[in-house]
Write a protein that holds these residues in place. Structure first.
Motif, PDB file in Angstrom:
ATOM      1  N   ALA A   1       0.855  -1.187   0.000  1.00  0.00           N
ATOM      2  CA  ALA A   1       0.000   0.000   0.000  1.00  0.00           C
ATOM      3  C   ALA A   1       0.890   1.235   0.000  1.00  0.00           C
ATOM      4  CB  ALA A   1      -0.927   0.012   1.210  1.00  0.00           C
ATOM      5  N   VAL A   2       0.330   2.349  -0.434  1.00  0.00           N
ATOM      6  CA  VAL A   2       1.023   3.634  -0.429  1.00  0.00           C
ATOM      7  C   VAL A   2       0.129   4.632   0.295  1.00  0.00           C
ATOM      8  CG1 VAL A   2       1.875   5.538  -1.853  1.00  0.00           C
ATOM      9  CG2 VAL A   2       2.215   3.175  -2.597  1.00  0.00           C
ATOM     10  N   ARG A   3       0.717   5.383   1.225  1.00  0.00           N
ATOM     11  CA  ARG A   3      -0.025   6.440   1.910  1.00  0.00           C
ATOM     12  C   ARG A   3       0.810   7.704   1.873  1.00  0.00           C
ATOM     13  NH1 ARG A   3      -1.767   5.687   8.071  1.00  0.00           N
ATOM     14  NH2 ARG A   3      -2.969   4.044   7.059  1.00  0.00           N
ATOM     15  N   PHE A   4       0.170   8.808   1.512  1.00  0.00           N
ATOM     16  CA  PHE A   4       0.820  10.090   1.664  1.00  0.00           C
ATOM     17  C   PHE A   4       0.047  10.861   2.717  1.00  0.00           C
ATOM     18  CE2 PHE A   4      -2.135  10.478  -1.829  1.00  0.00           C
ATOM     19  CZ  PHE A   4      -2.778  11.671  -1.593  1.00  0.00           C
ATOM     20  N   ALA A   5       0.768  11.673   3.468  1.00  0.00           N
ATOM     21  CA  ALA A   5       0.157  12.386   4.596  1.00  0.00           C
ATOM     22  C   ALA A   5       0.447  13.876   4.464  1.00  0.00           C
ATOM     23  CB  ALA A   5       0.711  11.861   5.910  1.00  0.00           C
ATOM     24  N   ARG A   6      -0.480  14.656   4.987  1.00  0.00           N
ATOM     25  CA  ARG A   6      -0.297  16.101   5.028  1.00  0.00           C
ATOM     26  C   ARG A   6      -1.012  16.667   6.237  1.00  0.00           C
ATOM     27  NH1 ARG A   6      -5.181  18.786   1.900  1.00  0.00           N
ATOM     28  NH2 ARG A   6      -4.903  20.196   3.611  1.00  0.00           N
TER      29      ARG A   6
END
Length: 152
Positions: free
Chosen positions: A21-26
């Motif tokens: 899985a890929v997660r980007f956070a901000r």
């Protein structure tokens, strides 16, 4: 991702990179408003949500399902976030003009209005952009990258 001869990505990660899985956070300083924008306006599904976990509030949206995720966090009192930039973008490649119009209508019904892109490519390509409550941009593109064109 590996690349095909035409430069478009293929559905295979490099053999040494076993990614599930890929997660980007901000970060955000407007947690409730941002959650409502992506959940109710754009229509994304919440996979997880927490409050005051080690001082952080957060939510994880599936884009779709659980393989690609966007995490929004809020931390600190008051929360501090970076100044928005016109290239802070979530680009959603939608399957055609009708799919684009569905999302545009949802956002307009909530009182939001499209904004002009800084990059003229998006307007030429038929994309519609909206600002989220933090002024980060959501680019709604009426075609899927890699399926209908190698550009964009």
């Amino acid at each position: 991702m590996e690349r095909s001869n035409d430069g478009v990505g293929v559905d295979v990660w490099p053999s040494h990179l076993s990614v599930g899985a890929v997660r980007f956070a901000r970060p955000t300083a407007r947690f409730d408003e941002v959650v409502a924008f992506y959940r109710d306006g754009v229509g994304l599904t919440i996979l997880a949500q927490w409050c005051d976990h080690d001082g952080y509030d957060g939510v994880v949206f599936g884009l779709p399902g659980a393989e690609v995720q966007m995490e929004i966090t809020q931390h600190g009192s008051p929360p501090v976030i970076p100044t928005p930039h016109p290239e802070n973008q979530l680009v959603l490649y939608l399957r055609g003009q009708q799919a684009l119009q569905v999302v545009v209508d949802r956002l307009v019904e909530r009182g939001l209005r499209p904004v002009a892109p800084a990059n003229p490519y998006w307007a030429r390509a038929g994309a519609v952009l909206f600002e989220d409550p933090d002024r980060w941009l959501v680019v709604l593109m009426p075609r899927v990258f890699g399926e209908q064109s190698a550009a964009g």
